[in-house]
Design an enzyme around this catalytic site. Sequence first.
Site, PDB file in Angstrom:
ATOM      1  N   ASN A   1      -2.363  -7.473   8.947  1.00  0.00           N
ATOM      2  CA  ASN A   1      -1.763  -8.279   7.893  1.00  0.00           C
ATOM      3  C   ASN A   1      -1.896  -9.303   8.004  1.00  0.00           C
ATOM      4  OD1 ASN A   1      -1.325  -9.891   5.172  1.00  0.00           O
ATOM      5  ND2 ASN A   1       0.725  -8.693   5.073  1.00  0.00           N
ATOM      6  N   THR A   2      -1.511 -10.498   7.312  1.00  0.00           N
ATOM      7  CA  THR A   2      -1.087 -12.267   7.928  1.00  0.00           C
ATOM      8  C   THR A   2       0.218 -11.842   7.252  1.00  0.00           C
ATOM      9  OG1 THR A   2      -2.656 -12.848   6.367  1.00  0.00           O
ATOM     10  CG2 THR A   2      -3.029 -12.932   8.532  1.00  0.00           C
ATOM     11  N   HIS A   3       1.120 -13.466   7.605  1.00  0.00           N
ATOM     12  CA  HIS A   3       1.896 -13.589   6.761  1.00  0.00           C
ATOM     13  C   HIS A   3       2.643 -14.063   7.768  1.00  0.00           C
ATOM     14  CE1 HIS A   3       5.314 -12.701   4.413  1.00  0.00           C
ATOM     15  NE2 HIS A   3       5.985 -13.786   5.647  1.00  0.00           N
TER      16      HIS A   3
ATOM     17  N   SER B   1       2.455 -15.711  11.336  1.00  0.00           N
ATOM     18  CA  SER B   1       1.773 -14.014  12.409  1.00  0.00           C
ATOM     19  C   SER B   1       1.106 -12.964  11.294  1.00  0.00           C
ATOM     20  CB  SER B   1       3.696 -12.961  11.954  1.00  0.00           C
ATOM     21  OG  SER B   1       4.857 -13.816  12.353  1.00  0.00           O
TER      22      SER B   1
ATOM     23  N   ASP C   1       6.215  -6.407   5.438  1.00  0.00           N
ATOM     24  CA  ASP C   1       6.162  -7.437   6.438  1.00  0.00           C
ATOM     25  C   ASP C   1       6.911  -6.631   7.953  1.00  0.00           C
ATOM     26  OD1 ASP C   1       4.638  -8.775   5.213  1.00  0.00           O
ATOM     27  OD2 ASP C   1       6.226  -9.935   4.287  1.00  0.00           O
TER      28      ASP C   1
ATOM     29  N   ASP D   1       3.023  -1.664   8.916  1.00  0.00           N
ATOM     30  CA  ASP D   1       4.086   0.152   8.174  1.00  0.00           C
ATOM     31  C   ASP D   1       4.402   0.311   6.967  1.00  0.00           C
ATOM     32  OD1 ASP D   1       5.798  -1.957   8.242  1.00  0.00           O
ATOM     33  OD2 ASP D   1       6.999  -1.167  10.219  1.00  0.00           O
TER      34      ASP D   1
ATOM     35  N   LEU E   1       0.632  -0.981  -0.526  1.00  0.00           N
ATOM     36  CA  LEU E   1      -0.351  -0.518   0.266  1.00  0.00           C
ATOM     37  C   LEU E   1       0.748   1.528   0.110  1.00  0.00           C
ATOM     38  CD1 LEU E   1      -2.427  -1.147   2.666  1.00  0.00           C
ATOM     39  CD2 LEU E   1      -3.282  -0.984   0.344  1.00  0.00           C
TER      40      LEU E   1
END
Length: 197
Positions: free
Chosen positions: A106-108, A135, A144, A140, A92
């Site tokens: 967010n997922t990672h 995670s 990640d 930010d 973004l």
Amino acid sequence: MLTVAVLISGAGSNLRALLEAANDPAFPARVVVVGADRDASGLAHAEEFGIPSFVVPWRGAAERDAWGAELQEQLQVWQPDLVVLSGLMKLLPAAVVEAWSPRIINTHPAYLPEFPGAHGVRDALAAGATRTGASVIVVDNGVDSGPVLAQERVPVLPGDDEHTLHERIKPVERRLLIDVVRRIAVGELDLTAASAH
């Protein structure tokens, strides 16, 4: 009731899990809109659950800020309490992150800060890791690199390839995401405090 906007690029398996959780009247959050950067197959989940959706097509890196501004306009219509990136495969623009920070998560598919970026599962395998994980983080302006809200280890098994390992990580990602959204909704998790560390 916490209102949530979900942004996707693909099949939206995390989105579906969140929609199913939110279908329970006892769950303290509701998905109010689903957005995508292309005609993603996951938009079908929104349709099935009667959730409005929008598409802001990605037009290339040169148009990133214009794309971000259009995305921001769409999100502002819905004024969600929380924005969830669920497999959105685009970074973004800073203006969008700043507009929603720290209410954007967010997922990672890795145990951050290990293996950030678009190929977390592949990178873990390439590194010969014996364990990786999943995670949920605050977004930010890095890749990640935001504060970790929840994470869990997932073992790498002998013979794992990118597909088999990712398929074992996905249910963990989904469970962590649903729990984080629930904890934010009931006030157990303060995103402002999490982001201050």
